[in-house]
Write a protein that holds these residues in place. Structure first.
Motif: not given
Ligand SMILES: Nc1ncnc2c1ncn2[C@@H]1O[C@H](COP(=O)(O)OP(=O)(O)O)[C@@H](O)[C@H]1O
Ligand SMILES: [Mg+2]
Length: 246
Positions: A200-205, A219-223, A228-231, A236-237
């Motif tokens: 997940i860290f790679q995706a976040k980076r 389950v979920e798709m978005g920016e 990461f901040t408001t799943p 997802t959370r």
């Protein structure tokens, strides 16, 4: 996003092995972005990527490349395959020099000889392997080999690059190099990346957008920031906060 061009999309896609492992109503990727597909082991990430790469046929459903529906055995698939390529967790190199490995796709596409040499040199330098042209691929470290595989993959300037856990076996310095390269290529050439990772860290980076797959479904798709901040979904959370086992 409005005004963006779609590069790849799937609709009503299903893949059944012993059971149904993938069921995607609709998933669409825009040109010029870096996508992260995340999800626990067994979620269907690799299966999706093999289908997207037109290596494997779905059991049902449609695949679109640049707005054209793909027929697996027809000319549309052939044309789409020429514009995309995939990098795997384990670099698949030929028992030949680093330069020959990078040159492979260019030769297959009949690039002129002097152009090939120039491009191979530029690419090896770009992946931090200046001076490695003559080295046999069998003597490279894992990180070096994966960088050669990446240079080979992007050599013919595909419009779409699919990566399946491409940095999973690498040490942090090689991971950083490859992530930087992906971001540079995306910015400089507009190449689209779909990167499957359980990290997940790679995706976040580096991802602009994230798709969270679980049990073969989105389950979920978005920016990335939003995911990461408001799943929105509790699953997802759990996953982004490290409570779901990978
Ligand atoms: N060739 C296959 N034959 C049978 N089952 C498969 C095959 N490939 C994948 N699967 C199954 O499909 C599911 C999704 O696998 P996969 O796409 O590899 O997940 P991920 O890449 O997210 O870990 C798993 O349950 C896996 O066992
Ligand atoms: Mg996988």
């Amino acid at each position: 996003m409005h005004g963006n061009k779609e590069i790849l999309a799937v609709q009503n896609l299903s893949k059944v092995y012993d059971k149904e492992v993938l069921k995607l109503d609709k998933l669409s990727f825009q040109q010029g972005k870096i996508y992260g597909i995340i999800g626990p082991s067994g979620a269907g990430k690799s299966t999706f990527l093999r289908i997207a790469n037109l290596l494997e046929a779905p059991t049902a459903g449609d695949i679109y490349f640049k707005g054209n529906i793909i027929s697996m055995n027809g000319g549309t698939a052939l044309a789409a395959r020429r514009e995309m390529t995939m990098v795997f967790q384990k670099p698949l190199l030929f028992r030949a020099s680093a330069a020959d490995n990078v040159a492979y796709g260019l030769k297959a596409r009949n690039y002129p000889k002097d152009k090939i040499q120039e491009r191979v040199e530029t690419l090896l330098e770009k992946v931090g392997l200046k001076g490695f042209a003559g080295r046999n691929a069998t003597t490279l470290s894992g990180g070096e080999a994966q960088r050669v595989a990446l240079a080979r993959a992007v050599a013919f300037e595909p419009s779409l690059l699919l990566l399946d856990e491409a940095t999973a076996n690498l040490d942090p310095s090689n991971v950083e190099l490859i992530e930087q390269l992906i971001m540079d290529l995306n910015r400089e050439t507009g190449m689209t990346f779909i990167m499957v990772t359980h990290n997940i860290f790679q995706a976040k980076r580096i991802a602009h957008e994230v798709v969270f797959l679980h049990e073969g479904r989105i389950v979920e798709m978005g920016e990335t920031k939003q995911i990461f901040t408001t799943p929105q979904d509790p699953r997802t959370r759990d996953f982004v906060e490290g409570r779901m086992i990978c």
